[in-house]
Scaffold this active site. Structure first.
Site, PDB file in Angstrom:
ATOM      1  N   ASP A 171       0.854  -1.194   0.000  1.00 21.20           N
ATOM      2  CA  ASP A 171       0.000   0.000   0.000  1.00 21.20           C
ATOM      3  C   ASP A 171       0.888   1.241   0.000  1.00 21.20           C
ATOM      4  O   ASP A 171       1.657   1.476   0.935  1.00 21.20           O
ATOM      5  CB  ASP A 171      -0.885  -0.024   1.246  1.00 21.20           C
ATOM      6  CG  ASP A 171      -1.999   1.010   1.197  1.00 21.20           C
ATOM      7  OD1 ASP A 171      -2.100   1.723   0.194  1.00 21.20           O
ATOM      8  OD2 ASP A 171      -2.760   1.092   2.183  1.00 21.20           O
ATOM      9  N   ASP A 178      -3.499   2.366  -5.676  1.00 23.60           N
ATOM     10  CA  ASP A 178      -2.321   2.469  -4.817  1.00 23.60           C
ATOM     11  C   ASP A 178      -2.142   1.293  -3.867  1.00 23.60           C
ATOM     12  O   ASP A 178      -1.343   1.374  -2.936  1.00 23.60           O
ATOM     13  CB  ASP A 178      -2.347   3.781  -4.020  1.00 23.60           C
ATOM     14  CG  ASP A 178      -3.582   3.904  -3.125  1.00 23.60           C
ATOM     15  OD1 ASP A 178      -4.484   3.052  -3.237  1.00 23.60           O
ATOM     16  OD2 ASP A 178      -3.649   4.858  -2.331  1.00 23.60           O
ATOM     17  N   GLU A 179      -2.852   0.181  -4.088  1.00 18.99           N
ATOM     18  CA  GLU A 179      -2.652  -0.974  -3.218  1.00 18.99           C
ATOM     19  C   GLU A 179      -3.015  -2.261  -3.943  1.00 18.99           C
ATOM     20  O   GLU A 179      -3.841  -2.279  -4.852  1.00 18.99           O
ATOM     21  CB  GLU A 179      -3.455  -0.840  -1.919  1.00 18.99           C
ATOM     22  CG  GLU A 179      -4.945  -0.810  -2.115  1.00 18.99           C
ATOM     23  CD  GLU A 179      -5.713  -0.806  -0.797  1.00 18.99           C
ATOM     24  OE1 GLU A 179      -5.297  -1.504   0.151  1.00 18.99           O
ATOM     25  OE2 GLU A 179      -6.740  -0.105  -0.733  1.00 18.99           O
TER      26      GLU A 179
END
Length: 396
Positions: free
Chosen positions: A11, A101-102
């Site tokens: 993350d 983003d993860e």
């Protein structure tokens, strides 16, 4: 579930703000707010001063007057996400993206060629830092749920392994808010019964949790409190809904403005659906009020569609039914989503076939926007209005 801790949850830290600090050295080490009217994202320096995502810009600047406010650059965030995901896929072929983003990564089959999961995770973090210039936190555990919890505990810029023998020791001391599905409302119900830790949830028993929270939530939390999460990391799973939302800031917001924003969101969502060859039946309206409580309203159509006006009409009916709540409680965010998606993009035609159904208009507008950009055409109701940023998404 695997026998070893082989699932990584990676993350990126304060993603939008970190990209801004990466690209402008003057912002490094300083409180940064992305977005003016509403906080889209903020750096950890701003978070430590009390700034939070979705907070009104005026309130954020009052809390942190030294903050530097920058406009969002969605193109830069999208490119950074693509660069990071390229590293994920170079690390292991088993990658399940959760957002831009993860992601989850399964490295269980890489012992012979890449070594132990902690070494793989450490090298992954080093590569993201060196090649993309961003900090990333990684949690390593036996289940997806616990890997995500581990990364949350390790933030920012951390690496945390939860050994299988220590899973429940690690998990049970955490606050109940760490459990997936425990938001403000569920946490308040648990706190009312003096339940504040995951260990206390585990000791309650499933029947007690069901009586307190309902069948689905009670069974779900009982399983997670014992780290029972059999879900594998899945590659290539198509999204089950397509949605978009826009933060509005504190109002009041005239009804005409709200309807114009909903039209903008419907245009975005249905265009993405058509580009992906998807059609859906259930239309969902999401509202966040001034006290930051949220509600959803939904309507299921008789057949799946990606027709803009049909989706928008359903959204506006849901909005009309919520007008009194909005007037009484204020509105800070609206969102729409379409779920119950068809898997192959096919749509059942109905007799009589109507050649003026409006699909031709959608197709023509899509072609114009594809060729000349999304701003080439807009609704008259949106003329002169500043539209919200288009948030980059994972590919369908």
């Amino acid at each position: 579930m695997s026998d070893g801790a082989t699932i990584l949850h990676a993350d990126l830290d304060a993603f939008y703000a970190s990209v801004e600090q990466r690209d402008d050295p003057r912002l490094r080490g300083r409180p940064v707010i992305v977005g003016g009217g509403v906080v889209l994202a903020c750096s950890y320096e701003a978070k430590r001063r009390g700034v939070r995502t979705a907070m009104g810009g005026r309130q954020a600047r009052a809390i942190c007057p030294e903050a530097i406010v920058v406009p969002p650059r969605m193109g830069a965030y999208s490119q950074a996400s693509k660069d990071v995901f390229a590293i994920f896929r170079d690390t292991t072929p088993v990658v399940e993206g959760l957002s831009i983003d993860e992601a989850f990564l399964d490295v269980g089959g890489l012992y012979r060629i890449a070594g132990a999961p902690m070494g793989i995770a450490a090298r992954l973090r080093d590569r993201v830092r060196a090649e993309v210039g961003l900090a990333i936190t990684v949690g390593v555990a036996r289940t997806k749920f616990l890997a995500k919890v581990a990364s949350g505990v390790a933030k920012p810029d951390g690496l945390l392994l939860v050994p299988p023998a220590d899973e429940l020791t690690f998990l049970h001391k955490l606050p109940v808010e760490r459990l997936w599905g425990v938001g403000t409302v569920t946490a308040a119900k648990l706190h009312a019964h003096h339940v504040t830790t995951v260990g206390q949830v585990a000791r309650l028993g499933e029947a007690t949790l069901v009586s307190m929270l309902g069948g689905g939530t009670g069974r779900h939390l009982h399983a997670l409190a014992h780290n029972r999460d059999p879900r594998p990391v899945v590659v290539g799973r198509r999204r089950r809904s397509v949605g978009a939302q826009r933060a509005l800031g504190r109002g009041p917001h005239p009804d005409a403005f709200q309807q114009a924003v909903l039209a903008e969101l419907a245009d975005r969502v249905t265009r993405r659906m058509r580009a992906a060859g998807r059609a859906g039946r259930t239309v969902v309206l999401r509202l966040r009020f001034a006290d930051f409580t949220r509600v959803t309203r939904s309507h299921t159509l008789p057949r799946a569609t990606s027709h803009t006006q049909t989706i928008l009409d359903a959204v506006l009916r849901l909005h009309a039914a919520a007008v009194s709540d909005i007037a009484n409680r204020g509105l800070t965010l609206v969102g729409i989503a379409v779920s119950n998606l068809d898997g192959d993009g096919s749509a059942q035609l109905e007799l009589p076939f109507d050649v003026t159904s409006g699909d031709e208009l959608d197709t023509a507008m899509d072609k114009v926007r594809d060729r000349f950009g999304s701003a080439a055409l807009t609704r008259a109701s949106l003329l002169g209005r500043r539209q919200g940023p288009t948030v980059p998404l994972l590919p369908d």
